[in-house]
Design an enzyme around this catalytic site. Structure first.
Site, PDB file in Angstrom:
ATOM      1  N   ASP A 106       0.567   8.927   6.875  1.00  0.00           N
ATOM      2  CA  ASP A 106       0.720   8.304   7.739  1.00  0.00           C
ATOM      3  C   ASP A 106      -1.244   8.649   8.782  1.00  0.00           C
ATOM      4  O   ASP A 106      -1.254   9.692   9.160  1.00  0.00           O
ATOM      5  CB  ASP A 106       1.424   8.497   9.301  1.00  0.00           C
ATOM      6  CG  ASP A 106       1.119   7.318   9.951  1.00  0.00           C
ATOM      7  OD1 ASP A 106       1.289   5.900  10.065  1.00  0.00           O
ATOM      8  OD2 ASP A 106       1.227   7.139  10.876  1.00  0.00           O
ATOM      9  N   GLU A 135      -2.941   6.463   3.721  1.00  0.00           N
ATOM     10  CA  GLU A 135      -3.354   5.269   4.874  1.00  0.00           C
ATOM     11  C   GLU A 135      -4.295   5.232   5.662  1.00  0.00           C
ATOM     12  O   GLU A 135      -5.104   6.007   6.752  1.00  0.00           O
ATOM     13  CB  GLU A 135      -2.210   4.918   6.261  1.00  0.00           C
ATOM     14  CG  GLU A 135      -2.738   3.669   6.460  1.00  0.00           C
ATOM     15  CD  GLU A 135      -1.991   3.453   7.716  1.00  0.00           C
ATOM     16  OE1 GLU A 135      -1.443   2.701   8.223  1.00  0.00           O
ATOM     17  OE2 GLU A 135      -1.473   4.876   8.539  1.00  0.00           O
TER      18      GLU A 135
END
Length: 474
Positions: free
Chosen positions: A228, A255
């Site tokens: 993330d 990401e």
């Protein structure tokens, strides 16, 4: 001169990636990922048999860490209080392990991998901007309820805290998202005096704890990591954490949200260097933006013939492809990226029908947008497209015909995909020699009918308005 030099360096990075993509074309693989977004671990376990039957090869699950268990808002899972234990609204270590066991299978063909969503960039924004984690009150609770917390422990000494003030970067908020230094060293803040998410400093202690965390998850049976907010971490930090031993046998993707591919500032500043200087995979935001542009008003599906050649898609071997991610509907700043439902359906046919990347299917539990993506993992069209995707494993891809409205491509001799975004039917007459089986039915997986039967050197493929066809050889 410095600006020119920087632009040249970025362009060279992109060219290196493009050249390598033309030299190395990996075989297709059937490996779709179900993003069980914010599902309870028990729910994933309960549906393990169904997930296997549908043909998924991996499930991306909620971050396994300690966050505020009293608050079930999805974003709480992305505000870690402690990475040494698993405990939050959607499960604990015991339910996490049970889920992994349920997804395993004695038959290797039915085993479903578990990919853990991991948060390494920051800790929780709580306790008036505190930078001691998990905090003395929580440490006391660990001691007072040791029988419970010892069962949720991944690693470390729970009688002591994990991080202190010296383990965080200065409390500065990102004000310029085009400034690489700010994005990777400052805090994500909400405005209005918000002090933001405490940004971890990659000192030796922090890196050691993060390595221990990932190793513990791997030892439990996790086989992949989604990083993330990888855009907000330095490449040096990422490479320090992910040692050869941790990466071995793992599927690792980050990401890094961009609004385009080569030539786009976000891509050139963040995603291209990430791909060049790590061996990680990434969300294919360049392809997603190509898809949105192609299906949008005034766009042309010819943009999807070979987006990689224009730097508008990632290498097949590095790409996680998608039509929607959890951030798009749940974050106000990204909601403009939501596609029209029919366009999203057609885009899924492209993503699931093409050769390259690992398709990720977002299936939501928050109920946002009137439940639009709740149970999406087993929607009729997704189940059928997944069936086609798995049937085409190992098959190459050739673009056959295209115009502004429609696109037609084949997957070896085994399948052919047609997609039409316009309001009238589209037809393409193609040469069949060496491309298709003759005297054999091709069946559209989406309808179960619409048979194609080829008995000559050419065939006229017809695609109805606002429809997709995914024919496979019977």
């Amino acid at each position: 001169m410095q600006v020119i030099s920087t632009l040249l360096q970025r362009r060279l990075v992109w060219l290196a990636l493009l050249v390598s993509s033309t030299l190395f074309t990996p075989a297709a693989s059937a490996d779709a990922i179900l993003h069980a977004f914010d599902w309870h671990y028990d729910e994933v376990a309960a549906k393990a048999g169904e997930i296997k039957d549908l043909g998924y090869k991996a499930v991306l699950v909620a971050p396994p860490l300690k966050s505020n268990a009293a608050n079930c808002a999805w974003w709480q899972r992305y505000q870690p209080q402690d990475i040494r234990v698993i405990d939050h609204c959607k499960g604990n270590k015991q339910s996490f392990v049970n889920m992994i066991n349920a997804l395993n299978d004695a038959n290797p063909a039915r085993k479903v991998d578990v990919y853990a969503d991991i948060v390494l960039n920051h800790m929780a924004n709580e306790r008036n901007g505190a930078t001691d984690f998990p905090g003395q009150s929580t440490v006391n609770d660990y001691g007072n309820n040791s029988s419970y917390w010892n069962n949720q422990s991944l690693f470390g000494n729970l009688s002591q805290g994990l991080f202190g003030s010296g383990d965080f970067n200065p409390a500065n908020c990102i004000s310029n998202y085009n400034d690489v230094w700010q994005v990777q060293n400052y805090r994500l803040c909400g405005g209005g005096g918000d002090t933001g998410l405490p940004d971890l400093n990659p000192n030796s202690w922090v890196v050691q704890q993060q390595r221990s965390y990932l190793t513990a998850l791997k030892n439990l049976g996790v086989t992949g990591f989604r990083v993330d907010a990888a855009k907000h971490m330095t490449i040096w930090h990422l490479n320090e954490i992910f040692t050869t031993g941790i990466k071995s046998g793992m599927y690792l993707f980050g990401e890094i949200i961009t609004s385009g591919g080569a030539g786009n500032n976000e891509y050139d500043s963040f995603l291209a260097p990430y791909l060049a200087y790590t061996d990680h995979k990434a969300y294919d935001f360049p392809l997603f933006n190509s898809i949105r542009s192609a299906f949008g008003f005034g766009g042309s599906l010819s943009q999807l013939v070979n987006p990689l050649s224009a730097g508008q898609a990632l290498q097949n071997s590095r790409a996680v492809t998608f039509t929607v991610t959890h951030d798009i509907p749940t974050n106000d700043g990204f909601r403009y990226l939501i596609m029209d439902p029919t366009d999203e359906y057609l885009a899924y046919a492209y993503v699931m029908g093409r050769d390259g990347g690992k398709p990720l299917i977002f299936s939501d539990s928050t109920g946002t947008d009137n439940g639009r993506w709740v149970n999406a993992y087993k929607a009729d069209h997704i189940a059928k497209m997944l069936n086609f995707h798995n049937r085409m494993q190992g098959q190459g891809m050739e673009m056959l015909a295209w115009n502004d409205c429609a696109i037609l491509f084949r997957r070896g001799q085994e399948g052919v995909v047609g997609i039409n975004k316009c309001g009238s039917s589209q037809s393409f007459n193609v040469n069949t020699h060496g491309r298709f089986y003759w005297y054999r039915n091709y069946r559209d997986v989406l309808s179960g009918a619409n048979l194609v039967y080829i008995n000559g050197g050419s065939y006229n493929f017809s695609i109805p308005a606002r429809q997709a066809r995914m024919w496979y050889a019977d």
